[in-house]
Design an enzyme around this catalytic site. Sequence first.
Site, PDB file in Angstrom:
ATOM      1  N   HIS A  67       0.835  -1.201   0.000  1.00  0.00           N
ATOM      2  CA  HIS A  67       0.000   0.000   0.000  1.00  0.00           C
ATOM      3  C   HIS A  67       0.866   1.245   0.000  1.00  0.00           C
ATOM      4  CE1 HIS A  67      -2.654   3.124   1.899  1.00  0.00           C
ATOM      5  NE2 HIS A  67      -3.435   2.686   0.937  1.00  0.00           N
ATOM      6  N   HIS A  68       1.847   1.300   0.898  1.00  0.00           N
ATOM      7  CA  HIS A  68       2.797   2.408   0.864  1.00  0.00           C
ATOM      8  C   HIS A  68       4.027   2.064   1.685  1.00  0.00           C
ATOM      9  CE1 HIS A  68       0.452   3.372   4.559  1.00  0.00           C
ATOM     10  NE2 HIS A  68       1.603   3.820   5.001  1.00  0.00           N
ATOM     11  N   GLN A 107       9.617   1.517   6.660  1.00  0.00           N
ATOM     12  CA  GLN A 107       8.383   0.911   7.146  1.00  0.00           C
ATOM     13  C   GLN A 107       7.499   0.592   5.944  1.00  0.00           C
ATOM     14  OE1 GLN A 107       4.908   3.156   8.957  1.00  0.00           O
ATOM     15  NE2 GLN A 107       5.949   2.404  10.792  1.00  0.00           N
ATOM     16  N   HIS A 130       3.878  -0.840   4.595  1.00  0.00           N
ATOM     17  CA  HIS A 130       2.479  -1.161   4.882  1.00  0.00           C
ATOM     18  C   HIS A 130       1.953  -1.976   3.704  1.00  0.00           C
ATOM     19  CE1 HIS A 130       1.566   1.860   8.218  1.00  0.00           C
ATOM     20  NE2 HIS A 130       2.830   2.067   7.909  1.00  0.00           N
ATOM     21  N   HIS A 186      -1.769  12.676   0.330  1.00  0.00           N
ATOM     22  CA  HIS A 186      -2.187  11.323   0.712  1.00  0.00           C
ATOM     23  C   HIS A 186      -3.574  11.354   1.333  1.00  0.00           C
ATOM     24  CE1 HIS A 186      -2.030   7.168   2.050  1.00  0.00           C
ATOM     25  NE2 HIS A 186      -2.523   7.578   3.205  1.00  0.00           N
ATOM     26  N   HIS A 241      -7.095   8.213   1.554  1.00  0.00           N
ATOM     27  CA  HIS A 241      -7.497   6.879   1.135  1.00  0.00           C
ATOM     28  C   HIS A 241      -8.479   7.007  -0.027  1.00  0.00           C
ATOM     29  CE1 HIS A 241      -6.231   5.083   5.288  1.00  0.00           C
ATOM     30  NE2 HIS A 241      -5.217   5.497   4.554  1.00  0.00           N
ATOM     31  N   MET A 296      -7.618   9.569   5.633  1.00  0.00           N
ATOM     32  CA  MET A 296      -6.514  10.415   6.057  1.00  0.00           C
ATOM     33  C   MET A 296      -6.439  11.634   5.156  1.00  0.00           C
ATOM     34  SD  MET A 296      -3.372   8.149   7.446  1.00  0.00           S
ATOM     35  CE  MET A 296      -3.515   7.510   9.105  1.00  0.00           C
TER      36      MET A 296
END
Length: 729
Positions: free
Chosen positions: A34-35, A95, A97, A171, A173, A243
């Site tokens: 996803h990112h 990180q 996701h 960003h 959703h 978000m």
Amino acid sequence: SSHSPKRCDCFFICRPCFSSSVDFIPHASMDTVHHMLLFGCKTPVSTRSFCVQGTCEDEASIMYAWARNAPPTKLPKDVGFKVGGNSGMSYFVLQIHYGDVSAFRGEKEYFSILLPCHSYLCPLQRQPFIAGIYLLMSVDTVILPGKRVTNADIACDYTSYPIYPFAFRTHTHRLGKVVSGYRIRDGKWSLIGRQSPQLPQAFYPANKEVDVKYGDTVAARCVFTGEGRTSKTYIGGTSDDEMCNFYIMYYMDSKHAIPFLNCMATGPKELFEHIPAEANVPITGTTGHMNSMMHMGHSTGTDNQDNRLLLDANKAEKILDPDFHLEQDSAWPQGSLQLGQVSGLALDSDSNLVIFHRGDHHWGADSFNSQARYQQRSLGPIQQSAILVVEPANGNILKASGRNMFYLPHGITTDKENNYWVTDVALHQVSLSGDGRDRILLTLGEAFTPGSDSNHFCKPTDVAVDTETGNIFVSDGYCNSRILKFSADGKYLSEWGAGSSDRRRRIPFQIPHSLVFLPDRKEVCVADRENGRIQCFIAETAEFVKEIKKDEFGGEVFAITYSGLIFAVNGESPFRSAPLKGFVINYSTKDILDTFSPNKKDFKMPHDIVETRDGSVFVGDAGSKAVFKFTTQKLHRSVKKAGIKVEELEDRCEVKTEPSSRVGILGKIRGKAVGSLNLGNFFASHKGYSRQGFDQLSTEGSDQERNDDDSSDSENEEYSALPPPQSSS
């Protein structure tokens, strides 16, 4: 790299030096990821395990973000992130996701961000500029189910050393339509960047001409839709939540470097009443179009070079926020302008309003004979200043010109040099005059001599200017039914008549009365007055594109303008009865989005229309010898919008007030750009979330479905900024 089907944090040790140029090259696909977020920190949560909960033991600074198959990102020359040494960044933490874990479950997959560094080994070659990230993020927006538009507004005062934005990223959703970021200085909004969050969520080039200094305000708006939802949508960490993030990648003098700033304060309604209309306009476009514009070459100077913002305007679907309506500003102008018949309006390069009026001359039944020759030459030219430049905010006159130059003014347009292209129906001429000077630079047509060849006009009505080539288009006019095209120096190029999708039913123009050039579409649109329609043509070839004709026009369209949306005014027709009003029209769908008219007295003969950068609309009325100003206002009870009576609507964003912990947190950060925040208590106190996994807040949640019992896959991160170093100057 990582191959776990859970979200993982991956660690890379950085050498203690400075990079003079860094590329971020992602290796991932939105089919499974996803990112990805890249952080810098001093002490990671773990240096052994690839899959852990959290990123850094200390403060984490975001350096890069990737989503939706975004292409690589390159930093400008002489700009780098400060890492190693005493910077507080000894580790990079990647990180990841994951989105659809089923897409690779049971298989081994690798994902990474490659950082090829140039001149990376020499501590002595430190850059003069250090990069950082400024994150604007909404924390209290609620999107109501079925509601067409909900805005999330964020704003903070800036109180540090100057920063120079060179890239931005948006960003949201699934419900996000467009995200825009601005700098506000002395009341003026300047765009930093604007993008659809449904396109590749890369860092795109920012407006080079915008810097941010002490005393400025930084603001952002996310536009959401609740259509298709059956329950409220909150800000949160799962794919069912939303978000609103606007990232600014900036550089600043290395002596004052601050690697991370954030702003989470809800913007005041009074402030966002003045946000440019473009912030409410969704963007559509193709990935290929955006990828072709991804090279981020950027000078570290503060020169005013020409900049092309990444607005996919050619393919934008233009709509207005339905919660708002254009209403008259009855307090404008603050003083008397003492106008004659107002025939034309324009905007100069400073977005000041330019008014073209007839002073003590009037166009009446005796003004012309049957051969269209002017019969009142003995009156001489208009002695008053026929061109006034006024302040849009209050109507104060800034400049006046045009004395003893015109007989019966009609249309006016400005070019990029702030010169005025005007038409005079009595003279049968098109002329170019200098900004604020009572002299003619160029004249087309023979004075007082009507005609229909390439050297003559017959009561020409308006001029449009191609902003790239400088070519001009003339609507001609009351006698002829044509559009003529000339070069910038007045050379005749071509002409054409009305268009039609069915050549067998082509209806000639009946007074092509107003013209506008569409810079994003390279088209010219014509208000064909007596036919009650708008026709658009490709400027280069004169190829017919489309026609807009509405019953609401009542058979007459007097004037049009364009700024992504079409604005038009109609006129009285001897054959049909329709109220005189202004219209806001979606170019692509041809839908009427809004209508407007004066509050206290009606239009008499609305003759021209313009829209300013801040979304204000001005209408010049030849009948009432006045200019009306309209501004975007919240819909009030029983306002008629597009002919439909609507009741007063609720506020754009519902704010939840039940968690007392949130109020305390926001009270500390509201109105300021801050460097750290922990919102674990805030999310844990909301229905549908457990405390587990929400000790820290991530700026971008995973795409996993929400789990009421265990939210660890949507764990959130704390974002902090290092304290600014003491200035040596």
